[in-house]
Design an enzyme around this catalytic site. Structure first.
Site, short mmCIF file in Angstrom:
data_model
loop_
_atom_site.label_atom_id
_atom_site.label_comp_id
_atom_site.label_asym_id
_atom_site.label_seq_id
_atom_site.Cartn_x
_atom_site.Cartn_y
_atom_site.Cartn_z
N ASN A 243 0.56 -5.72 33.36
CA ASN A 243 0.60 -5.88 31.91
C ASN A 243 0.24 -7.32 31.56
O ASN A 243 0.47 -8.22 32.37
CB ASN A 243 2.00 -5.58 31.38
CG ASN A 243 2.08 -5.68 29.87
OD1 ASN A 243 1.15 -5.27 29.15
ND2 ASN A 243 3.16 -6.24 29.35
N GLU B 49 -6.13 -15.05 27.23
CA GLU B 49 -5.77 -13.76 27.84
C GLU B 49 -6.98 -13.11 28.50
O GLU B 49 -6.90 -12.58 29.60
CB GLU B 49 -5.24 -12.79 26.77
CG GLU B 49 -3.84 -13.11 26.28
CD GLU B 49 -3.31 -12.05 25.34
OE1 GLU B 49 -3.61 -10.86 25.54
OE2 GLU B 49 -2.61 -12.42 24.39
N GLY C 262 -8.07 -3.70 21.37
CA GLY C 262 -8.82 -3.52 22.60
C GLY C 262 -9.69 -4.69 23.03
O GLY C 262 -10.67 -4.50 23.75
N SER C 263 -9.30 -5.92 22.66
CA SER C 263 -10.16 -7.04 23.07
C SER C 263 -10.01 -7.34 24.57
O SER C 263 -10.99 -7.73 25.21
CB SER C 263 -9.89 -8.29 22.23
OG SER C 263 -8.61 -8.81 22.49
N ASN C 264 -8.83 -7.14 25.12
CA ASN C 264 -8.68 -7.32 26.58
C ASN C 264 -9.45 -6.23 27.33
O ASN C 264 -10.10 -6.51 28.34
CB ASN C 264 -7.21 -7.32 26.97
CG ASN C 264 -6.54 -8.66 26.71
OD1 ASN C 264 -6.82 -9.63 27.40
ND2 ASN C 264 -5.71 -8.72 25.68
N ASP D 293 8.82 -6.42 30.38
CA ASP D 293 8.39 -7.81 30.64
C ASP D 293 9.15 -8.49 31.77
O ASP D 293 9.26 -9.71 31.79
CB ASP D 293 8.53 -8.66 29.35
CG ASP D 293 7.74 -8.08 28.19
OD1 ASP D 293 6.73 -7.40 28.44
OD2 ASP D 293 8.15 -8.31 27.04
N HIS E 92 1.09 -10.22 28.70
CA HIS E 92 2.04 -10.54 27.63
C HIS E 92 1.66 -11.90 27.05
O HIS E 92 1.37 -12.83 27.79
CB HIS E 92 3.47 -10.56 28.19
CG HIS E 92 4.49 -10.79 27.12
ND1 HIS E 92 4.93 -9.78 26.30
CD2 HIS E 92 5.12 -11.92 26.72
CE1 HIS E 92 5.81 -10.28 25.44
NE2 HIS E 92 5.94 -11.58 25.67
N LYS F 112 3.71 1.63 24.27
CA LYS F 112 4.74 2.58 24.70
C LYS F 112 5.29 2.16 26.04
O LYS F 112 4.61 1.50 26.83
CB LYS F 112 4.12 3.99 24.83
CG LYS F 112 3.65 4.55 23.51
CD LYS F 112 4.81 5.13 22.76
CE LYS F 112 4.41 5.47 21.34
NZ LYS F 112 5.55 5.82 20.51
N ILE G 290 6.29 2.60 29.83
CA ILE G 290 5.78 3.38 30.96
C ILE G 290 6.95 4.17 31.55
O ILE G 290 8.01 3.63 31.83
CB ILE G 290 5.15 2.45 32.01
CG1 ILE G 290 3.89 1.78 31.43
CG2 ILE G 290 4.81 3.17 33.31
CD1 ILE G 290 2.78 2.75 31.05
C1 GRF Z 1 -2.46 -8.98 23.48
O1 GRF Z 1 -2.00 -10.12 22.80
C2 GRF Z 1 -1.58 -8.70 24.68
O2 GRF Z 1 -1.03 -9.84 25.26
C3 GRF Z 1 -0.48 -7.87 24.07
O3 GRF Z 1 -1.11 -7.08 23.10
C4 GRF Z 1 -2.30 -7.73 22.64
C5 GRF Z 1 -3.42 -6.78 22.83
O4 GRF Z 1 -4.62 -7.24 22.27
N1 GRF Z 1 0.24 -7.12 25.08
P1 GRF Z 1 -5.96 -6.41 22.48
O5 GRF Z 1 -5.69 -5.00 22.00
O6 GRF Z 1 -6.31 -6.47 23.92
O7 GRF Z 1 -6.97 -7.10 21.62
#
Ligand code: GRF
Length: 197
Positions: A107, A179, A12-14, A150, A109, A91, A93
């Site tokens: 998304n 990201e 969950g860092s994003n 993707d 990637h 998962k 969608i």
């Molecule tokens: C990220 O590298 C994203 O590009 C990929 O999954 C990872 C998720 O990282 N789809 P986080 O859970 O947001 O830290």
């Protein structure tokens, strides 16, 4: 204020980067709901700590793609979500979510798509493939989600240099850093009308 729904399965860092940007007023948006496909995801704990409405599906729901599709759809619909952000969601969608939200599902990637995308290319596998191929450049891509892994329209990319001594792990860390910036900036452009979906 745009209403965001974030779908997660991992650390969950994003999600955290996007939520921070909302809290700081950098994004004119609110994280309405976080949906996890994994009840043990760190992202879920982080969302709850941040008092975000957080819902997790379990093995039983996850095993049946139709049930999962309907459940996700209901939650997003109930929360009147404007933008659906996949952030490490593992998962696929389903057609119901796509039919209601297609064009508003993003998304992230961890490669420069169309390179190193598609089934099986997720997480550290992506970075291993990039390092093994001797690429000099990698990065992150934000794209629209459709029924092909993707393959949706690319909205934004940000690159990093692959150094000769990079390992898949060091490259993953480098890409993850960009990201966070790329996701926040892209959502900002969408909200402010600088990217039209
Ligand atoms: C990220 O590298 C994203 O590009 C990929 O999954 C990872 C998720 O990282 N789809 P986080 O859970 O947001 O830290």
């Amino acid at each position: 204020m745009k209403k965001l729904g974030i779908l997660v399965s991992g650390q969950g860092s994003n999600m955290t980067a996007i939520h921070n940007a909302c809290e700081q007023g950098y994004l004119q948006a609110e994280v309405e709901v976080v949906i996890s496909s994994n009840p043990d995801a760190k992202a879920l704990t982080k969302a709850k700590e941040r008092k975000i409405d957080a819902i997790s599906f379990n093995e039983t729901t996850n095993k049946n793609p139709e049930v999962l599709d309907t459940s996700i759809c209901e939650v997003l619909y109930e929360h009147k979500v404007d933008l659906v952000l996949l952030a490490g969601f593992m998962k696929k969608i389903g057609p119901k979510v796509l039919s209601i939200f297609e064009g508003s599902i993003l998304n992230i990637h961890p490669s420069l798509l169309p390179k190193y995308g598609g089934q099986g290319l997720y997480g550290i596998n992506v970075h291993r493939a990039v390092v093994e191929a001797g690429e000099k450049k990698s990065g992150a891509t934000i794209h629209l989600v459709n029924s092909d892994y993707d393959k949706g329209t690319i909205l934004a990319q940000k690159s990093v240099i692959v150094d000769a001594d990079d390992t898949p792990q060091s490259l993953a860390a480098k890409v993850l850093e960009v990201e966070h910036v790329l996701y926040v900036e892209t959502v900002k452009k969408i909200i402010e009308g600088n990217i039209i979906l």
